[in-house]
Scaffold this motif. Structure first.
Motif, PDB file in Angstrom:
ATOM      1  N   ALA A 238      42.440  39.977  44.350  1.00 22.62           N
ATOM      2  CA  ALA A 238      42.038  40.467  42.929  1.00 22.62           C
ATOM      3  C   ALA A 238      40.838  40.328  43.180  1.00 22.62           C
ATOM      4  O   ALA A 238      39.976  41.650  42.399  1.00 22.62           O
ATOM      5  CB  ALA A 238      42.667  39.713  41.713  1.00 22.62           C
ATOM      6  N   ALA A 239      39.974  39.276  43.597  1.00 25.05           N
ATOM      7  CA  ALA A 239      38.438  39.245  44.228  1.00 25.05           C
ATOM      8  C   ALA A 239      38.013  40.521  44.384  1.00 25.05           C
ATOM      9  O   ALA A 239      37.177  40.993  44.099  1.00 25.05           O
ATOM     10  CB  ALA A 239      38.636  38.228  44.487  1.00 25.05           C
ATOM     11  N   LEU A 241      39.419  43.872  44.631  1.00 24.79           N
ATOM     12  CA  LEU A 241      39.849  44.634  44.089  1.00 24.79           C
ATOM     13  C   LEU A 241      38.811  44.582  42.919  1.00 24.79           C
ATOM     14  O   LEU A 241      38.391  46.002  42.530  1.00 24.79           O
ATOM     15  CB  LEU A 241      41.607  44.852  43.640  1.00 24.79           C
ATOM     16  CG  LEU A 241      41.994  45.266  44.604  1.00 24.79           C
ATOM     17  CD1 LEU A 241      43.283  44.461  43.426  1.00 24.79           C
ATOM     18  CD2 LEU A 241      42.202  46.063  45.099  1.00 24.79           C
ATOM     19  N   LEU A 242      38.756  43.414  42.221  1.00 28.09           N
ATOM     20  CA  LEU A 242      37.413  43.886  40.457  1.00 28.09           C
ATOM     21  C   LEU A 242      35.865  43.336  41.660  1.00 28.09           C
ATOM     22  O   LEU A 242      34.804  43.227  40.461  1.00 28.09           O
ATOM     23  CB  LEU A 242      37.560  42.150  40.265  1.00 28.09           C
ATOM     24  CG  LEU A 242      39.277  42.939  39.455  1.00 28.09           C
ATOM     25  CD1 LEU A 242      39.098  40.863  38.949  1.00 28.09           C
ATOM     26  CD2 LEU A 242      39.177  43.746  38.926  1.00 28.09           C
ATOM     27  N   VAL A 244      34.477  40.470  42.870  1.00 29.86           N
ATOM     28  CA  VAL A 244      34.169  39.193  42.586  1.00 29.86           C
ATOM     29  C   VAL A 244      34.022  39.071  43.558  1.00 29.86           C
ATOM     30  O   VAL A 244      34.903  38.459  44.774  1.00 29.86           O
ATOM     31  CB  VAL A 244      35.228  38.607  41.658  1.00 29.86           C
ATOM     32  CG1 VAL A 244      34.242  37.167  41.029  1.00 29.86           C
ATOM     33  CG2 VAL A 244      35.436  39.144  40.287  1.00 29.86           C
TER      34      VAL A 244
END
Length: 356
Positions: A238-239, A241-242, A244
């Motif tokens: 998720a990090a 993909l975002l 972050v």
């Protein structure tokens, strides 16, 4: 020469043994200092496991009970040259080098092969091509510690640690302390140093560790979120993909006892690298599914190459690594057996150096 010789009853006795003779490409040196390594303690206490590990790793094991002169962390001075040598360093030069014995007698690790007696004796034979002059008037007792610190340097090199990765060092014996020193000498941080011993945690702090942890009080694996390290694989995805920023982690396992590697795999965050530095000579059990799901990288490391040894020697001589700070005792040959027992008490000692 006088030497501390291993015996069939898993002890050592100081006795007279023949002086070693340098053959083609070798030189005779007088031992000035030699560190006591944890591997020596293990070899003496459990020679069967020691030999079996060497055998299964592709080495040629020699039985410590047959009378070996241990000692592979050494500094010495040149006494004489054997035939076929270049003789580039004057007699009397203080030298050290990686403990690799090579010559007409065969090849082996200095101190663990009978044809290459180690630094628990008054004299040794070394391969000329692997012998390095000790620079800057460095104390031989400190120069001798180039060997364990170079092992740590290789572990850090092989880890591929990124500039922003969190480093966790488990076990603050001489190798673990060397890993802390190698990391901080490069300006790396944060470095978390973990050990039950308050004295060894203090030594790690002195070498520049950013945080020292007593695992009886707190777990280093509870620190990931505070240090911006995603714990689970989905969190890391998720990090990414975002967009972050997410730190990685490298865990240096420098304990080498059964059960620790399993704990590391369970406690490591997703995507971490686990450097297996401690040499566990007993069977252990891990659950591969956990490592697979977390996409962990497990990598072994052993010893040091001559270039790594040389770089570490200069880092110590130039003051970038304070190897001498971990020396907690010095003994003569008659004190070696007692020093082996003393090293079982981590609150008292980290590294004892033998001065024959």
């Amino acid at each position: 020469m006088r030497a501390a010789l291993t015996t069939k009853d898993n002890t050592m006795v100081v006795t007279e043994v023949p002086d070693p003779v340098p053959l083609d490409g070798q030189l005779l040196v007088r031992t000035l200092a030699c560190g006591i390594c944890g591997s020596d303690l293990h070899a003496l206490a459990d020679p069967e496991a020691f030999m079996e590990t060497a055998r299964r790793s592709g080495g040629t094991p020699y039985d410590p009970r047959d009378g070996l002169v241990f000692g592979h962390e050494f500094a010495a001075e040149i006494v004489e040259y054997g035939p076929g040598t270049r003789r580039e360093l004057p007699v009397g030069t203080v030298v050290c080098g990686p403990p690799i014995g090579i010559g007409p007698q065969g090849a082996g690790i200095v101190g663990y092969a009978p044809m290459f007696p180690g630094g628990y004796g008054e004299y040794m034979i070394l391969n000329e091509g692997l012998t390095m002059a000790v620079p800057n008037g460095l104390d031989p007792r400190v120069a001798a510690l180039t060997e364990p610190f170079s092992v740590a340097t290789r572990a850090v090199d092989r880890s591929g640690i990124g500039a922003d990765d969190v480093a966790v060092v488990l076990g603050l014996g001489p190798i673990g302390l060397g890993v802390v020193a190698a990391l901080t000498a490069r300006g790396h941080g944060p470095v978390l140093a973990v050990d039950f011993s308050a004295r060894r945690r203090a030594l790690a702090a002195g070498l520049g560790a950013d945080e020292v942890i007593d695992p009886a009080v707190a777990s280093p694996y509870d620190r990931w979120a505070d240090l911006d390290v995603p714990v689970g694989t989905v969190d890391r995805m998720a990090a990414e993909l975002l967009g972050v920023p997410a730190r990685g982690a490298v865990i240096f396992e420098c304990v080498g006892v059964p059960g620790v590697l399993r704990q590391v795999i369970e406690g490591a965050p997703a995507g971490a690298t686990v450097m297996v530095v401690g040499v566990c000579m007993q069977s252990d059990r891990i659950e591969p599914g956990v490592a697979v799901t977390k996409e962990l990288t497990l990598r072994g490391t052993f010893g040091a190459y001559p270039a790594e040894y040389g770089a570490t020697l200069h880092a110590i001589a130039e003051g970038r690594i304070d190897a001498g700070s971990i020396i907690t005792g010095t003994v003569g040959l008659d004190g070696v057996a007692g020093a082996f027992a003393d090293l079982a008490r981590p609150e008292e000692h980290a590294k004892i150096v033998v001065v024959p």
